[in-house]
Design an enzyme around this catalytic site. Structure first.
Site, PDB file in Angstrom:
ATOM      1  N   ASN A   1      75.132  -4.339  -1.802  1.00  0.00           N
ATOM      2  CA  ASN A   1      75.258  -3.775  -3.163  1.00  0.00           C
ATOM      3  C   ASN A   1      74.422  -2.501  -3.293  1.00  0.00           C
ATOM      4  O   ASN A   1      74.831  -1.545  -3.949  1.00  0.00           O
ATOM      5  CB  ASN A   1      74.821  -4.800  -4.220  1.00  0.00           C
ATOM      6  CG  ASN A   1      75.952  -5.733  -4.608  1.00  0.00           C
ATOM      7  OD1 ASN A   1      76.936  -5.305  -5.229  1.00  0.00           O
ATOM      8  ND2 ASN A   1      75.828  -6.993  -4.233  1.00  0.00           N
ATOM      9  N   HIS A  29      75.105 -11.067 -10.516  1.00  0.00           N
ATOM     10  CA  HIS A  29      75.018 -12.487 -10.165  1.00  0.00           C
ATOM     11  C   HIS A  29      76.395 -12.970  -9.705  1.00  0.00           C
ATOM     12  O   HIS A  29      77.400 -12.669 -10.354  1.00  0.00           O
ATOM     13  CB  HIS A  29      74.539 -13.290 -11.384  1.00  0.00           C
ATOM     14  CG  HIS A  29      74.334 -14.734 -11.081  1.00  0.00           C
ATOM     15  ND1 HIS A  29      73.237 -15.186 -10.382  1.00  0.00           N
ATOM     16  CD2 HIS A  29      75.103 -15.824 -11.336  1.00  0.00           C
ATOM     17  CE1 HIS A  29      73.334 -16.495 -10.234  1.00  0.00           C
ATOM     18  NE2 HIS A  29      74.455 -16.907 -10.803  1.00  0.00           N
ATOM     19  N   ASN A  69      71.159  -6.844 -13.461  1.00  0.00           N
ATOM     20  CA  ASN A  69      71.277  -7.717 -12.286  1.00  0.00           C
ATOM     21  C   ASN A  69      72.744  -8.019 -12.038  1.00  0.00           C
ATOM     22  O   ASN A  69      73.549  -8.003 -12.968  1.00  0.00           O
ATOM     23  CB  ASN A  69      70.529  -9.037 -12.543  1.00  0.00           C
ATOM     24  CG  ASN A  69      70.572  -9.961 -11.334  1.00  0.00           C
ATOM     25  OD1 ASN A  69      70.475  -9.510 -10.189  1.00  0.00           O
ATOM     26  ND2 ASN A  69      70.736 -11.258 -11.566  1.00  0.00           N
TER      27      ASN A  69
HETATM   28  C1  GRF Z   1      75.163 -10.866  -3.981  1.00  0.00           C
HETATM   29  O1  GRF Z   1      76.134 -11.855  -3.925  1.00  0.00           O
HETATM   30  C2  GRF Z   1      74.504 -10.830  -5.332  1.00  0.00           C
HETATM   31  O2  GRF Z   1      75.360 -11.130  -6.385  1.00  0.00           O
HETATM   32  C3  GRF Z   1      73.473 -11.911  -5.195  1.00  0.00           C
HETATM   33  O3  GRF Z   1      72.989 -11.778  -3.873  1.00  0.00           O
HETATM   34  C4  GRF Z   1      73.996 -11.180  -3.053  1.00  0.00           C
HETATM   35  C5  GRF Z   1      73.376  -9.961  -2.454  1.00  0.00           C
HETATM   36  O4  GRF Z   1      74.215  -9.358  -1.508  1.00  0.00           O
HETATM   37  N1  GRF Z   1      72.482 -11.823  -6.241  1.00  0.00           N
HETATM   38  P1  GRF Z   1      73.813  -7.957  -0.880  1.00  0.00           P
HETATM   39  O5  GRF Z   1      72.385  -8.081  -0.387  1.00  0.00           O
HETATM   40  O6  GRF Z   1      73.950  -6.900  -1.915  1.00  0.00           O
HETATM   41  O7  GRF Z   1      74.778  -7.766   0.261  1.00  0.00           O
END
Ligand code: GRF
Length: 194
Positions: free
Chosen positions: A22, A114, A112
């Site tokens: 992300n 989620h 955030n």
């Molecule tokens: C994602 O699924 C996010 O929603 C959750 O942790 C995961 C993180 O994935 N909180 P990344 O580290 O961004 O690949």
């Protein structure tokens, strides 16, 4: 709510603990003309987080705080945020619960993502729990962070269908793909009321 003033992009920090897909996606988004944010700082609670490598490649300032001593490290983070004039924090797979004191200092300025359709499945193991409960859909949510876990105002959500043969891993993969679309969209929604 966060205001977007003038031609300058809003200085943003991303907080991660793991993969950082992300984070990577938000960096790519921030480089587009349509983006109201610029990512100036990466905070990681894990020295082995993959996102740190990407931040180095992209010359983004990065700091590691393990937050074992939460008060001490949060104060150090606040210091860093101040130094970089950060106005927005995007949590993205950040596995530490921030203190009330910290959240108060950035009230209405912490987002955030989620991996569930909140208010359903707050906390961990969302995909496993959704499958075990025979849910037809799960998804992801971008929300404002308040001192109550995964409970702040919802900005945007995206539904994802759960297939009969989905396992937590396959569902996580499908949802993560949608997260990468949803997070930038939610940021644009906040700033431009889209
Ligand atoms: C994602 O699924 C996010 O929603 C959750 O942790 C995961 C993180 O994935 N909180 P990344 O580290 O961004 O690949």
């Amino acid at each position: 709510m966060i205001k977007f003033h003038g031609p300058d992009k809003l200085k943003t920090a991303v907080f991660i603990s793991g993969n950082g897909s992300n984070f990577k996606n938000l960096v790519k988004f921030s480089h587009s003309k349509a983006s109201p944010i610029k990512i100036n700082l990466l905070i990681s609670s894990n020295s082995k987080a993959k996102g740190l490598i990407y931040a180095r490649q992209k010359k983004i300032k990065r700091k590691i705080f393990k937050l074992k001593n939460k008060i001490k490290d949060e104060n150090k983070i606040l210091n860093q945020l101040d130094k970089s004039s950060i106005k927005l924090i995007c949590l993205a797979g950040f596995m530490v619960i921030l203190s009330q004191n910290f959240i108060k200092k950035f009230k209405g300025q912490i987002l955030n993502i989620h991996p569930s359709l909140l208010p359903k499945y707050k906390g961990l193991n969302t995909h496993k729990r959704a499958i075990e409960n025979n849910e037809k859909y799960s998804g992801c949510t971008v929300h404002l962070v308040t001192s109550k876990l995964d409970s702040g105002k919802i900005i945007l959500q995206k539904k994802v269908k759960i297939n009969k043969n989905d396992k937590p891993k396959t569902l996580a993969k499908k949802i993560l793909k949608q997260e990468h679309i949803l997070y930038p969209k939610a940021i644009k929604k906040i700033f431009f009321n889209l």
